[in-house]
Design an enzyme around this catalytic site. Sequence first.
Site, short mmCIF file in Angstrom:
data_model
loop_
_atom_site.label_atom_id
_atom_site.label_comp_id
_atom_site.label_asym_id
_atom_site.label_seq_id
_atom_site.Cartn_x
_atom_site.Cartn_y
_atom_site.Cartn_z
N CYS A 2 30.13 -9.00 -35.58
CA CYS A 2 29.81 -9.17 -36.99
C CYS A 2 28.39 -9.74 -37.16
O CYS A 2 27.84 -10.32 -36.23
CB CYS A 2 30.78 -10.15 -37.64
N ARG A 27 24.24 -4.35 -34.46
CA ARG A 27 25.34 -5.11 -33.85
C ARG A 27 26.68 -4.40 -33.98
O ARG A 27 27.66 -4.80 -33.36
CB ARG A 27 25.47 -6.49 -34.52
N ASN A 99 31.64 -15.25 -38.54
CA ASN A 99 31.64 -14.49 -37.28
C ASN A 99 32.41 -15.30 -36.26
O ASN A 99 32.31 -16.52 -36.25
CB ASN A 99 30.23 -14.36 -36.70
N GLU A 475 32.00 1.09 -9.40
CA GLU A 475 31.28 0.75 -10.63
C GLU A 475 29.82 0.38 -10.32
O GLU A 475 28.91 0.76 -11.05
CB GLU A 475 32.01 -0.39 -11.36
N LYS A 479 26.64 2.36 -11.84
CA LYS A 479 25.56 1.69 -12.60
C LYS A 479 24.21 2.12 -12.04
O LYS A 479 23.29 2.44 -12.78
CB LYS A 479 25.66 0.16 -12.52
N GLU A 482 23.40 5.85 -12.78
CA GLU A 482 23.15 6.13 -14.19
C GLU A 482 21.73 5.80 -14.60
O GLU A 482 21.12 6.55 -15.36
CB GLU A 482 24.09 5.27 -15.07
N HIS A 498 35.55 7.09 8.67
CA HIS A 498 36.11 8.44 8.68
C HIS A 498 35.14 9.45 8.09
O HIS A 498 35.53 10.36 7.36
CB HIS A 498 37.44 8.45 7.90
N LYS A 594 26.11 8.00 -24.77
CA LYS A 594 26.96 6.81 -24.85
C LYS A 594 28.41 7.20 -25.14
O LYS A 594 29.34 6.63 -24.60
CB LYS A 594 26.42 5.89 -25.95
C1 G6P Z 1 30.12 8.00 -21.05
C2 G6P Z 1 29.34 6.70 -20.97
C3 G6P Z 1 29.97 5.76 -19.94
C4 G6P Z 1 31.43 5.52 -20.29
C5 G6P Z 1 32.20 6.85 -20.40
C6 G6P Z 1 33.58 6.63 -20.98
O1 G6P Z 1 29.98 8.69 -19.87
O2 G6P Z 1 28.00 6.96 -20.64
O3 G6P Z 1 29.29 4.52 -19.94
O4 G6P Z 1 32.01 4.72 -19.30
O5 G6P Z 1 31.51 7.73 -21.30
O6 G6P Z 1 33.43 6.19 -22.29
P1 G6P Z 1 34.50 5.36 -23.09
O7 G6P Z 1 33.87 5.15 -24.43
O8 G6P Z 1 35.74 6.24 -23.17
O9 G6P Z 1 34.78 4.12 -22.36
#
Ligand code: G6P
Length: 599
Positions: A2, A27, A99, A475, A479, A482, A498, A594
């Site tokens: 918020c 935000r 908030n 993960e 990162k 990406e 393996h 995104k």
């Molecule tokens: C896209 C974004 C990732 C995200 C994935 C799943 O590939 O770039 O950052 O993890 O979608 O998105 P969600 O909104 O379902 O978590």
Amino acid sequence: MCGIVGYIGKREIKSFLIEGLKELEYRGYDSAGIAIIENESMHVFKAVGKIKNLEEKAKDFKTKEFGIGIGHTRWATHGKPTELNAHPHLGEFSYVVHNGIIENYKELKKELENKGYKFISQTDTETIVHLFEENFKHKKDPFKAFKDTISKLKGAYAILLISKASPNTIFFAKNGSPLIIGKNSKNEIFFASSDAPLIGYADEVSYLDDGVFGYADKEKIKAFKDSQEINLEFKPLTMEKEFAQKGGFRFFMEKEIYEQSRVVSETIMGRAIDGKIVFEELEKNFFEGIENIKICACGTSYHAGLSSSYLFERISKIPTSVEIASEFRYKKPLLNKNTLFIVISQSGETADTLEALKMAKNAGLKTLAICNVDNSSIVRIADKTILTRAGIEKGVASTKAFATQMMVLWMLSLYLAQIKGFDISKEIDVLLKVPKVLIVENSLHEKIKRLSKRYLHGHGFFYIGRDIFYPLALEGALKLKEISYLHAEGYPAGEMKHGPIALADPELFTIALMPKNLLYDKIKSNVEELSARDSTILAISPIEFEIADDFIKIKEQNHYMLEYFEMMLIIQLLAMEIAIRLGNDVDMPRNLAKSVTVE
Ligand code: G6P
């Protein structure tokens, strides 16, 4: 999250408030509202959706003289994004914007309802304004009433309250959620939850500390902490809007990494009470008849799901399987009604996850969404939703959304264990330490910045871990891929021999996640095998590791989940610093979106 704005002065107040709210759009929000007192009369406008809807509703209103006003953009956490739930919230003669989350609102609400107060919204915030008016009845002094109100609130808040009982005054309080006061030479006073709305208006600003409350009118600003009056420190205001929106950070991703400590506290708030996990959003019998769990998600959310499968099996003793949504959709999956189907999504709009959810629903399964965006498609379809409360995430590479997903999933695994009668109180004690672990220390960030220069080339990165640290390794690799465009893979450490170990040479970088509290000796041998083949090793561990080429020491902890969260922070910072050195746009990496709303 918020956003808040406030104003005291002679300027046209509606325009200032609306323009200010526009500056806070970044935000994220799903409804907005303003309340103004001019000449002792109150005016309020609220609208669901974009700020232009609010503008439209208020188009015929303008202030002409001195007055005060407050405004708010709401990101739903308690109750749907509706006009009734939008702020400002009204009592009989006062309005409030807030908030954060009032953790004890249920008790307060019950007390007030017993005294005859009627609540019209589902929010925690509405409690504040009724409590203020109840206190005013007894104290007859608006500031005393406000002070008493604040002293009763538990949780996080930034609050602005206006009342006909003192029509030239804004009462304010800050604890855990940001609040700034600005002023200028024309005797105007401004409030906002970040710098951006104040740029061009205020000359200097004061960033309030936690625990500060007070009031302001056209003559003065009075601030207090622990009942003592304090002097606020004002600083000149930076003039760059984009810089202000990023809170002074270089990228939104960096800001979001730094926000993790705070947003994870919000995820926990009101959900870990007296050694118990509470999910208001779930009825007790929701899990009746459930014998196993299937989780479906994409990208980072999939990694949260995979991580949680270790927790559901270990802590809740429920067999759990995890699938990538795009794979699940077309495999003609066998679905049984004793399966709880969980989807995880930051945006709530990911096409594959949404379709997987529809399939499970059509097959008659109970469905639960773990999601960051209320009213998103996934939330609307799932039987039940737990909101992660991360606030809007702007960086394409997900960080704080992942942290909050992990926290919700861990709490859910504890909740299911609690239903089975297991004692989870010790785990809850650990969980409450996570926000502290997620505070980014300058020395750590500086170290990662320095180290990053050694990892800009090579023919690939292997992030390795065991158990729940394996999905964390996935993960970490995601990162890095990406945002740096370097090739990286996550791998279960025990599986390297393996096949992948054939790649080992000094130009192969191994990022080893080596917790002390889970299978340390096992991962140690796996890393030794790689080192013996000359792979360059960056070890992340609380235990010094001699053969590592580089070493990032994490804190000594007594639980692997605390190590998990600290390592999460490190792999995020590492990916970001490498990508920054490579000159990439960290917030908007090439080829990525995104929210992926297509197959
Ligand atoms: C896209 C974004 C990732 C995200 C994935 C799943 O590939 O770039 O950052 O993890 O979608 O998105 P969600 O909104 O379902 O978590």
